[in-house]
Design a protein around this motif. Structure first.
Motif, PDB file in Angstrom:
ATOM      1  N   LEU A   1      -4.935   3.902   2.979  1.00 35.70           N
ATOM      2  CA  LEU A   1      -5.180   2.610   2.346  1.00 35.70           C
ATOM      3  C   LEU A   1      -5.172   1.481   3.367  1.00 35.70           C
ATOM      4  CD1 LEU A   1      -3.112   2.923  -0.964  1.00 35.70           C
ATOM      5  CD2 LEU A   1      -5.515   3.433  -0.546  1.00 35.70           C
TER       6      LEU A   1
ATOM      7  N   VAL B   1      -7.632  -1.533   2.017  1.00 33.66           N
ATOM      8  CA  VAL B   1      -7.763  -1.548   0.567  1.00 33.66           C
ATOM      9  C   VAL B   1      -6.943  -2.703  -0.011  1.00 33.66           C
ATOM     10  CG1 VAL B   1      -7.265  -0.278  -1.554  1.00 33.66           C
ATOM     11  CG2 VAL B   1      -8.220   0.906   0.435  1.00 33.66           C
TER      12      VAL B   1
ATOM     13  N   ARG C   1       0.821  -1.215   0.000  1.00 34.25           N
ATOM     14  CA  ARG C   1       0.000   0.000   0.000  1.00 34.25           C
ATOM     15  C   ARG C   1       0.851   1.258   0.000  1.00 34.25           C
ATOM     16  NH1 ARG C   1      -3.832  -2.880   4.490  1.00 34.25           N
ATOM     17  NH2 ARG C   1      -5.263  -3.913   3.047  1.00 34.25           N
TER      18      ARG C   1
END
Length: 324
Positions: free
Chosen positions: A173, A178, A150
Motif C-alpha cells: 500500500l 494508496v 496503511r
C-alpha cells in the motif's frame, strides 16, 4: 569503564506516543496545537514521561487532549527521528526521538460528540481524508501517519521507519501510494432507498499487492472475474452477497467456506447454514493435463464431448479497458 561514564556514553533519545483514530468513514483525527509556530497539526499524543511506558502515555494523552478513555489494539508504526532532521524547528535541542503510533480504533458518533479539547493546548480538531491530512502535517509526520494508516488498512505488521522512510521492505500500500477517499453515507449511492444494489464484488489483495480473481465457467469458456455475486432476496445488506466463489476463500474470522451469511426476517430464528452442492472444477481448453491423468482438467464437457474454448483475448489493435 565506570558506570557513570558508560551511562553518559549511551545514546539518548526522546520518546513519544501518538494514537491513530478515525471516524466511521475512515477519516483521520488531527488536532491543532497552540504551541506550534508553523501552524501544523498533529496526531493526538505526547511525550513519554519518566518511568512511563509508551502505551500508557498514549492512553493518558488521548484522555487529556480529547476527554476519551480508549483501548489501544496494536502498534501500527515505530519511527526513529535523527537529531538533525530538517523538519525540526530551529533551536530545538533534540538528541533524537523514537515515536510509537498506536491504533486507537474507530470512534462512534457518540464518542465524537464527547470530544473536549483543553483550550490552553489545542485550539481545534478535524477528521480529514488522508490526502488532506498530509497537507496539514509536517512532511515527516505525514509519512508516519500514512505508514500507520496503511498498516491498519492492510492488516500488516508494524511499520518501522527512520526519518520518514521504511527501513525494511516497503509494504504494497505504501509502494503504490494508496489513499482512501471517504464518502459520507448520506451521499453514497449504496444508502437504502437510493439505488437498488443487484450485484456485489470484493477487491481482495494478497500481501504483495496483487488482486485475487476467480474463473467462472461460461458458454464461451472460463471468464476471469472478481469474487462476488448476486444480492439475494434474504440479504439485507449488499456486503452479504460476497461468498465463497469457486477458487476463493473466506477471510479470517468469517463463516467457514461453503457457508453464505443471510439475514432472517425480524423475530425469525436464524436458519442453519448449509454448504452448496459440490461443483466440478472448470475445464480450460488448451491446458496441458498431467501425463496419464487427462481427467484432472477435462472434467467439464459440452454436449458434444469437447471442452469449451477459453474466452478470446483482447484485440492487440483495440485495447479493451476495465473488466469484461
Amino acid at each position: 569503564m565506570p558506570e557513570d561514564q558508560y551511562a553518559a556514553a549511551r545514546h539518548a533519545a526522546w520518546l513519544g506516543a501518538a494514537g491513530l483514530l478515525t471516524d466511521e468513514v475512515g477519516r483521520v483525527l488531527l488536532v491543532h496545537p497552540t504551541y506550534r509556530e508553523d501552524g501544523s497539526w498533529v496526531l493526538p499524543g505526547g511525550v513519554v514521561e519518566h518511568g512511563e511506558h509508551p502505551h500508557a502515555t498514549c492512553r493518558r494523552e488521548i484522555t487529556e487532549e480529547l476527554g476519551l478513555d480508549l483501548p489501544l489494539s496494536s502498534v501500527l508504526a515505530v519511527h526513529s527521528f535523527s537529531a538533525h532532521h530538517p523538519d525540526l524547528q530551529p533551536g530545538t535541542h533534540c538528541p533524537g526521538e523514537v515515536r510509537f503510533v498506536f491504533d486507537g480504533g474507530t470512534l462512534t458518533p457518540a464518542q465524537v460528540q464527547a470530544i473536549r479539547l483543553p483550550p490552553e493546548e489545542l485550539s481545534e480538531y478535524a477528521f480529514l481524508e488522508t490526502r488532506d491530512a498530509v497537507q496539514r502535517l509536517r512532511p515527516v509526520d505525514g509519512q508516519i501517519m500514512l505508514a500507520a494508516y496503511r498498516a491498519r488498512l492492510g492488516n500488516t505488521a508494524t511499520a518501522h521507519l527512520a526519518d520518514g522512510r521504511h527501513i525494511l521492505d516497503v509494504p504494497a500500500l505504501d509502494r503504490h501510494d494508496v489513499h482512501v477517499r471517504s464518502r459520507p453515507l448520506w451521499d453514497s449511492p449504496l444508502r437504502p432507498g437510493h439505488v437498488p444494489v443487484r450485484q456485489a464484488w470484493a477487491w481482495c489483495f494478497i500481501p504483495d499487492g496483487r488482486v485475487v480473481v476467480v474463473a467462472a465457467p461460461g458458454p464461451r469458456g472460463a471468464l476471469p472475474m472478481l469474487p462476488g455475486g448476486t444480492v439475494e432476496a434474504t440479504e439485507a445488506r449488499f456486503t452479504a452477497a460476497w461468498g465463497p466463489t469457486p477458487g476463493s476463500a473466506w477471510p479470517p474470522g468469517s463463516p467457514p467456506s461453503g457457508q453464505r451469511p443471510s439475514t432472517p426476517p425480524p423475530g425469525a430464528p436464524s436458519p442453519a447454514c448449509s454448504p452448496p452442492p459440490p461443483r466440478p472444477p472448470p475445464c480450460w481448453a488448451g491446458a496441458h493435463p498431467e501425463p496419464g491423468r487427462p481427467d484432472l482438467l477435462r472434467t467439464r464437457h459440452t454436449s458434444g464431448g469437447a471442452c469449451p474454448p477459453l474466452a478470446p483475448p483482447p484485440s492487440r489493435r483495440f485495447r479493451r479497458r476495465g473488466c469484461g
